[in-house]
Design a protein around this motif. Structure first.
Motif, PDB file in Angstrom:
ATOM      1  N   ALA A 155       0.798  -1.229   0.000  1.00 42.82           N
ATOM      2  CA  ALA A 155       0.000   0.000   0.000  1.00 42.82           C
ATOM      3  C   ALA A 155       0.836   1.287   0.000  1.00 42.82           C
ATOM      4  CB  ALA A 155      -0.976  -0.003   1.170  1.00 42.82           C
ATOM      5  N   PRO A 156       1.904   1.402   0.801  1.00 43.95           N
ATOM      6  CA  PRO A 156       2.680   2.654   0.751  1.00 43.95           C
ATOM      7  C   PRO A 156       3.285   2.930  -0.625  1.00 43.95           C
ATOM      8  CG  PRO A 156       3.171   1.444   2.758  1.00 43.95           C
ATOM      9  CD  PRO A 156       2.372   0.516   1.888  1.00 43.95           C
ATOM     10  N   THR A 157       3.700   1.882  -1.326  1.00 47.13           N
ATOM     11  CA  THR A 157       4.242   2.053  -2.680  1.00 47.13           C
ATOM     12  C   THR A 157       3.145   2.498  -3.638  1.00 47.13           C
ATOM     13  OG1 THR A 157       5.954   0.388  -2.317  1.00 47.13           O
ATOM     14  CG2 THR A 157       5.382   0.869  -4.605  1.00 47.13           C
ATOM     15  N   LEU A 158       1.964   1.896  -3.522  1.00 44.23           N
ATOM     16  CA  LEU A 158       0.849   2.296  -4.376  1.00 44.23           C
ATOM     17  C   LEU A 158       0.491   3.753  -4.134  1.00 44.23           C
ATOM     18  CD1 LEU A 158      -1.521  -0.813  -4.217  1.00 44.23           C
ATOM     19  CD2 LEU A 158       0.313  -0.311  -5.842  1.00 44.23           C
ATOM     20  N   LEU A 159       0.478   4.165  -2.866  1.00 42.82           N
ATOM     21  CA  LEU A 159       0.146   5.549  -2.550  1.00 42.82           C
ATOM     22  C   LEU A 159       1.147   6.501  -3.205  1.00 42.82           C
ATOM     23  CD1 LEU A 159      -1.642   7.516  -0.948  1.00 42.82           C
ATOM     24  CD2 LEU A 159      -0.074   7.227   0.985  1.00 42.82           C
ATOM     25  N   ARG A 160       2.417   6.161  -3.124  1.00 38.89           N
ATOM     26  CA  ARG A 160       3.448   7.021  -3.722  1.00 38.89           C
ATOM     27  C   ARG A 160       3.249   7.151  -5.232  1.00 38.89           C
ATOM     28  NH1 ARG A 160       8.083   5.419  -5.945  1.00 38.89           N
ATOM     29  NH2 ARG A 160       7.977   3.354  -4.984  1.00 38.89           N
ATOM     30  N   ARG A 161       2.837   6.090  -5.879  1.00 40.66           N
ATOM     31  CA  ARG A 161       2.618   6.115  -7.328  1.00 40.66           C
ATOM     32  C   ARG A 161       1.358   6.889  -7.703  1.00 40.66           C
ATOM     33  NH1 ARG A 161       6.373   4.166 -11.195  1.00 40.66           N
ATOM     34  NH2 ARG A 161       7.684   2.592 -10.191  1.00 40.66           N
ATOM     35  N   VAL A 162       0.359   6.860  -6.831  1.00 44.22           N
ATOM     36  CA  VAL A 162      -0.939   7.449  -7.147  1.00 44.22           C
ATOM     37  C   VAL A 162      -0.969   8.954  -6.892  1.00 44.22           C
ATOM     38  CG1 VAL A 162      -3.332   7.565  -6.295  1.00 44.22           C
ATOM     39  CG2 VAL A 162      -2.297   5.342  -6.857  1.00 44.22           C
ATOM     40  N   LEU A 163      -0.308   9.415  -5.832  1.00 48.84           N
ATOM     41  CA  LEU A 163      -0.437  10.803  -5.399  1.00 48.84           C
ATOM     42  C   LEU A 163      -0.146  11.840  -6.496  1.00 48.84           C
ATOM     43  CD1 LEU A 163       0.954  10.761  -1.745  1.00 48.84           C
ATOM     44  CD2 LEU A 163      -1.419  11.026  -2.502  1.00 48.84           C
ATOM     45  N   PRO A 164       0.861  11.647  -7.353  1.00 50.45           N
ATOM     46  CA  PRO A 164       1.104  12.674  -8.384  1.00 50.45           C
ATOM     47  C   PRO A 164      -0.093  12.905  -9.296  1.00 50.45           C
ATOM     48  CG  PRO A 164       3.009  11.239  -8.194  1.00 50.45           C
ATOM     49  CD  PRO A 164       1.913  10.612  -7.382  1.00 50.45           C
ATOM     50  N   HIS A 165      -0.956  11.912  -9.451  1.00 49.74           N
ATOM     51  CA  HIS A 165      -2.092  12.039 -10.364  1.00 49.74           C
ATOM     52  C   HIS A 165      -3.224  12.874  -9.771  1.00 49.74           C
ATOM     53  CE1 HIS A 165      -0.441   9.288 -13.368  1.00 49.74           C
ATOM     54  NE2 HIS A 165       0.115   8.691 -12.324  1.00 49.74           N
ATOM     55  N   LEU A 166      -3.120  13.228  -8.487  1.00 49.54           N
ATOM     56  CA  LEU A 166      -4.089  14.163  -7.910  1.00 49.54           C
ATOM     57  C   LEU A 166      -3.961  15.548  -8.548  1.00 49.54           C
ATOM     58  CD1 LEU A 166      -3.832  13.295  -4.102  1.00 49.54           C
ATOM     59  CD2 LEU A 166      -5.650  12.625  -5.682  1.00 49.54           C
ATOM     60  N   ALA A 167      -2.812  15.818  -9.149  1.00 42.16           N
ATOM     61  CA  ALA A 167      -2.581  17.124  -9.777  1.00 42.16           C
ATOM     62  C   ALA A 167      -2.754  17.071 -11.289  1.00 42.16           C
ATOM     63  CB  ALA A 167      -1.175  17.612  -9.433  1.00 42.16           C
ATOM     64  N   SER A 168      -3.360  16.012 -11.804  1.00 43.76           N
ATOM     65  CA  SER A 168      -3.557  15.888 -13.251  1.00 43.76           C
ATOM     66  C   SER A 168      -4.401  17.038 -13.785  1.00 43.76           C
ATOM     67  CB  SER A 168      -4.247  14.553 -13.557  1.00 43.76           C
ATOM     68  OG  SER A 168      -4.633  14.483 -14.920  1.00 43.76           O
ATOM     69  N   ASP A 169      -4.227  17.349 -15.067  1.00 39.34           N
ATOM     70  CA  ASP A 169      -5.072  18.366 -15.685  1.00 39.34           C
ATOM     71  C   ASP A 169      -6.382  17.782 -16.204  1.00 39.34           C
ATOM     72  OD1 ASP A 169      -4.104  16.904 -17.797  1.00 39.34           O
ATOM     73  OD2 ASP A 169      -3.209  18.599 -18.880  1.00 39.34           O
ATOM     74  N   ARG A 170      -6.598  16.477 -15.996  1.00 40.49           N
ATOM     75  CA  ARG A 170      -7.829  15.809 -16.412  1.00 40.49           C
ATOM     76  C   ARG A 170      -8.690  15.546 -15.175  1.00 40.49           C
ATOM     77  NH1 ARG A 170      -8.188  13.093 -21.173  1.00 40.49           N
ATOM     78  NH2 ARG A 170      -9.368  11.434 -20.128  1.00 40.49           N
ATOM     79  N   ALA A 171      -9.941  16.007 -15.210  1.00 40.94           N
ATOM     80  CA  ALA A 171     -10.827  15.864 -14.052  1.00 40.94           C
ATOM     81  C   ALA A 171     -11.049  14.402 -13.688  1.00 40.94           C
ATOM     82  CB  ALA A 171     -12.162  16.549 -14.323  1.00 40.94           C
ATOM     83  N   MET A 172     -11.284  13.542 -14.686  1.00 35.57           N
ATOM     84  CA  MET A 172     -11.517  12.132 -14.386  1.00 35.57           C
ATOM     85  C   MET A 172     -10.287  11.483 -13.775  1.00 35.57           C
ATOM     86  SD  MET A 172     -13.601   9.656 -14.262  1.00 35.57           S
ATOM     87  CE  MET A 172     -14.993  10.114 -15.286  1.00 35.57           C
ATOM     88  N   ARG A 173      -9.105  11.869 -14.233  1.00 35.98           N
ATOM     89  CA  ARG A 173      -7.870  11.321 -13.659  1.00 35.98           C
ATOM     90  C   ARG A 173      -7.764  11.717 -12.193  1.00 35.98           C
ATOM     91  NH1 ARG A 173      -3.646  10.841 -16.961  1.00 35.98           N
ATOM     92  NH2 ARG A 173      -5.348  10.179 -18.328  1.00 35.98           N
ATOM     93  N   ARG A 174      -8.043  12.973 -11.899  1.00 33.49           N
ATOM     94  CA  ARG A 174      -7.974  13.423 -10.501  1.00 33.49           C
ATOM     95  C   ARG A 174      -8.962  12.661  -9.632  1.00 33.49           C
ATOM     96  NH1 ARG A 174      -7.919  18.567 -13.136  1.00 33.49           N
ATOM     97  NH2 ARG A 174     -10.120  18.893 -12.605  1.00 33.49           N
ATOM     98  N   ALA A 175     -10.162  12.432 -10.144  1.00 38.91           N
ATOM     99  CA  ALA A 175     -11.180  11.718  -9.373  1.00 38.91           C
ATOM    100  C   ALA A 175     -10.741  10.283  -9.100  1.00 38.91           C
ATOM    101  CB  ALA A 175     -12.514  11.738 -10.116  1.00 38.91           C
ATOM    102  N   CYS A 176     -10.236   9.605 -10.129  1.00 36.92           N
ATOM    103  CA  CYS A 176      -9.794   8.214  -9.952  1.00 36.92           C
ATOM    104  C   CYS A 176      -8.598   8.141  -9.011  1.00 36.92           C
ATOM    105  CB  CYS A 176      -9.444   7.601 -11.309  1.00 36.92           C
ATOM    106  SG  CYS A 176     -10.865   7.316 -12.382  1.00 36.92           S
ATOM    107  N   ALA A 177      -7.709   9.119  -9.099  1.00 42.43           N
ATOM    108  CA  ALA A 177      -6.552   9.137  -8.208  1.00 42.43           C
ATOM    109  C   ALA A 177      -6.987   9.359  -6.764  1.00 42.43           C
ATOM    110  CB  ALA A 177      -5.568  10.221  -8.641  1.00 42.43           C
ATOM    111  N   ALA A 178      -7.977  10.229  -6.558  1.00 44.30           N
ATOM    112  CA  ALA A 178      -8.485  10.457  -5.197  1.00 44.30           C
ATOM    113  C   ALA A 178      -9.046   9.171  -4.620  1.00 44.30           C
ATOM    114  CB  ALA A 178      -9.544  11.553  -5.217  1.00 44.30           C
ATOM    115  N   ALA A 179      -9.828   8.445  -5.419  1.00 40.59           N
ATOM    116  CA  ALA A 179     -10.382   7.176  -4.948  1.00 40.59           C
ATOM    117  C   ALA A 179      -9.261   6.190  -4.642  1.00 40.59           C
ATOM    118  CB  ALA A 179     -11.331   6.605  -5.997  1.00 40.59           C
TER     119      ALA A 179
END
Length: 299
Positions: free
Chosen positions: A159-183
């Motif tokens: 899980a900590p590795t997955l979190l590290r990989r996912v967090l940068p996508h919270l700043a995506s310029d695509r709304a759907m990407r940000r939503a999926c990354a938040a989930a």
């Protein structure tokens, strides 16, 4: 490009159909331009490497690690900009399997005590035919269930590795990407190793929810924020019905009068809630986890 694909002992792992020795081929196909192979590979992720009840197979954790690596890999033209969204959704599902909470220590102790038995059971399982594997899962020894608990523990440790990989996508310029990354960030951020990061992530999700113009994005972020113990109360007055309801689902609002009223409304007209998102399905989390249990209890 999937630098660690060969690190896992794939033939010694299993998924829904038996040995996971076919999984590396499917993972590689996700980067290719063969549409038929790509479609089969994407189907393999969801139908074969995840258990239907939202839990893990032994192949799930190593598959999830490679999927996380794929998030930032370019694909041959024509590139599908929605692929990372689907991969983030997959990681969300893995995060649910990984969210063991206080059970992790107890599972780890049992797994360590019976490690040699679990390996022998797995070897026998891999050598069996489908009928034999079905019998083994119900053999009364409890080893099959413990092997699956071990698989969930592997996801927990990842899980900590997955979190590290996912967090940068919270700043995506695509709304759907940000939503999926938040989930996808929600469950890994609950891991004990993320305790220092959790307040920062909650603040980031709060800021994202405030600036999100798309109701779907806002609602998805609010479910993730509530899952982390964040304060979603101010969104109980959001002009969008679906957003208000998702804010009310936050565990921290259990027993809150305004939240319970919204959930009673949901229990009376779930179709109206779904329709509030128009052509889009309800937020990602509601397709996997029984968040609506509170609505039934409130009704």
């Amino acid at each position: 490009m999937l630098d660690h694909l060969d690190d896992a002992e794939w033939p010694g792992l299993f998924h829904a159909l038996g040995s996971a020795d076919d999984t590396p081929r499917h993972l590689t196909a996700l980067l290719g331009d063969d549409l038929k192979a790509f479609t089969a590979a994407y189907s393999h992720l969801w139908s074969t490497t995840l258990r239907h009840e939202g839990k893990a197979w032994p192949a799930t954790a190593p598959t999830a690690l490679r999927v996380a690596e794929l998030l930032d890999e370019p694909r041959p033209a024509p590139a599908d900009p929605s692929l990372p969204d689907g991969l983030l959704a997959y990681l969300y599902a893995v995060g649910l399997a990984a969210d063991l909470g206080d059970r992790a220590a107890e599972i780890r102790a049992r797994v360590e005590d019976r490690a040699s038995e679990l390996r022998a059971w797995t070897d026998e399982y891999l050598a069996a035919d489908p009928e034999g594997r079905s019998r083994m899962r119900q053999d009364g020894t409890g080893l099959g269930e413990l092997v699956l608990d071990q698989a969930a523990l592997a996801c927990f440790d990842l899980a900590p590795t997955l979190l590290r990989r996912v967090l940068p996508h919270l700043a995506s310029d695509r709304a759907m990407r940000r939503a999926c990354a938040a989930a996808a960030a929600g469950s890994p951020a609950r891991h004990p190793a993320a305790s220092v990061q959790r307040p920062t992530i909650s603040r980031q999700l709060t800021s994202m929810a405030r600036s999100a113009e798309c109701p779907y994005e806002r609602a998805t972020i609010l479910i993730a924020l509530g899952h982390l113990g964040g304060d979603t109360r101010s969104w109980l007055a959001d002009p969008h019905k679906g957003v208000r309801t998702c804010a009310a689902l936050a565990p921290g609002l259990a027993g809150d009068g305004a939240a319970d009223r919204l959930l009673r409304e949901l229990a009376r007209s779930p179709g109206e809630f779904a329709e509030s998102f128009g052509d889009m399905a309800p937020p990602l989390q509601l397709r996997f986890e029984p968040y609506l249990r509170r609505s039934r209890e409130a009704g």
